[in-house]
Motif scaffolding. Sequence first.
Motif, short mmCIF file in Angstrom:
data_model
loop_
_atom_site.label_atom_id
_atom_site.label_comp_id
_atom_site.label_asym_id
_atom_site.label_seq_id
_atom_site.Cartn_x
_atom_site.Cartn_y
_atom_site.Cartn_z
N ARG A 133 0.85 -1.20 0.00
CA ARG A 133 0.00 0.00 0.00
C ARG A 133 0.88 1.24 0.00
O ARG A 133 1.82 1.37 0.77
CB ARG A 133 -0.89 -0.03 1.23
CG ARG A 133 -1.88 1.11 1.27
CD ARG A 133 -2.83 0.92 2.44
NE ARG A 133 -3.63 2.09 2.65
CZ ARG A 133 -4.82 2.28 2.08
NH1 ARG A 133 -5.32 1.36 1.31
NH2 ARG A 133 -5.50 3.38 2.31
N HIS A 134 0.56 2.17 -0.87
CA HIS A 134 1.32 3.41 -0.98
C HIS A 134 0.76 4.41 0.04
O HIS A 134 -0.42 4.73 0.00
CB HIS A 134 1.19 3.96 -2.40
CG HIS A 134 2.14 5.05 -2.71
ND1 HIS A 134 1.87 6.36 -2.43
CD2 HIS A 134 3.37 5.03 -3.27
CE1 HIS A 134 2.89 7.10 -2.81
NE2 HIS A 134 3.82 6.32 -3.32
N ALA A 179 -0.84 7.79 -1.54
CA ALA A 179 -1.55 7.57 -2.80
C ALA A 179 -2.67 8.58 -3.01
O ALA A 179 -3.06 8.83 -4.15
CB ALA A 179 -2.11 6.15 -2.84
N TRP A 188 -4.66 1.59 -4.29
CA TRP A 188 -3.63 2.42 -3.67
C TRP A 188 -2.37 1.60 -3.42
O TRP A 188 -1.88 1.49 -2.30
CB TRP A 188 -4.16 3.03 -2.38
CG TRP A 188 -5.20 4.07 -2.61
CD1 TRP A 188 -5.94 4.25 -3.73
CD2 TRP A 188 -5.61 5.06 -1.71
NE1 TRP A 188 -6.78 5.30 -3.59
CE2 TRP A 188 -6.62 5.82 -2.34
CE3 TRP A 188 -5.25 5.39 -0.41
CZ2 TRP A 188 -7.24 6.89 -1.73
CZ3 TRP A 188 -5.88 6.46 0.20
CH2 TRP A 188 -6.86 7.20 -0.46
N GLN A 189 -1.86 1.05 -4.49
CA GLN A 189 -0.62 0.28 -4.43
C GLN A 189 0.45 1.01 -5.22
O GLN A 189 0.15 1.80 -6.12
CB GLN A 189 -0.85 -1.12 -5.02
CG GLN A 189 -1.85 -1.94 -4.25
CD GLN A 189 -2.21 -3.23 -4.96
OE1 GLN A 189 -1.92 -3.42 -6.12
NE2 GLN A 189 -2.87 -4.11 -4.22
N ARG A 190 1.70 0.71 -4.89
CA ARG A 190 2.81 1.42 -5.53
C ARG A 190 2.85 1.20 -7.03
O ARG A 190 3.24 2.09 -7.78
CB ARG A 190 4.13 0.99 -4.91
CG ARG A 190 4.31 1.49 -3.51
CD ARG A 190 5.74 1.25 -3.04
NE ARG A 190 5.88 1.60 -1.65
CZ ARG A 190 6.10 2.84 -1.22
NH1 ARG A 190 6.21 3.81 -2.08
NH2 ARG A 190 6.21 3.09 0.07
N ALA A 248 1.02 3.87 -9.00
CA ALA A 248 1.33 5.27 -8.68
C ALA A 248 1.47 6.12 -9.94
O ALA A 248 0.95 7.23 -10.01
CB ALA A 248 2.60 5.35 -7.84
N ARG A 288 -1.92 6.66 -11.54
CA ARG A 288 -2.72 7.56 -10.71
C ARG A 288 -2.30 9.01 -10.94
O ARG A 288 -3.14 9.90 -11.07
CB ARG A 288 -2.57 7.20 -9.23
CG ARG A 288 -3.50 7.93 -8.32
CD ARG A 288 -3.34 7.50 -6.88
NE ARG A 288 -3.43 6.06 -6.70
CZ ARG A 288 -2.39 5.25 -6.49
NH1 ARG A 288 -1.18 5.75 -6.42
NH2 ARG A 288 -2.56 3.96 -6.34
#
Length: 114
Positions: free
Chosen positions: A7-8, A11, A81-83, A86, A89
């Motif tokens: 999880r970032h 995010a 909301w994962q790296r 990114a 997004r």
Amino acid sequence: MTPDTARHPRAFVAPLVSTLLTLPLAAVAFFFAGLSPMACDSCGDAASDRFDASYHVAFPVFGFGLLVVLAVLVAAWGLPWQRRYAAARVWFAVAAPAAAVFDFVVFHGLVDWP
């Protein structure tokens, strides 16, 4: 858990900044697009007919463009909301206000101004 699926923690930053820019920008664009018919209040019959015909095409195109802007903004928020998401997004977050500006430019280009 691999680093890409972790999880970032930040995010939400790109979609939040994009939302804070895009929504007021779209509201101002909608305000000016809505006031555009007053540009031809004092026009003659021929100019008024040309303006009205072009405006009746341009305003629905503008409305559809605002739906596209909203869809891009929702996509920026909706990505996991994962790296590994990114970059996508951030691209969606940058594209939303750019699409709002582009939408208004297209509207302005479609209208036959007096």
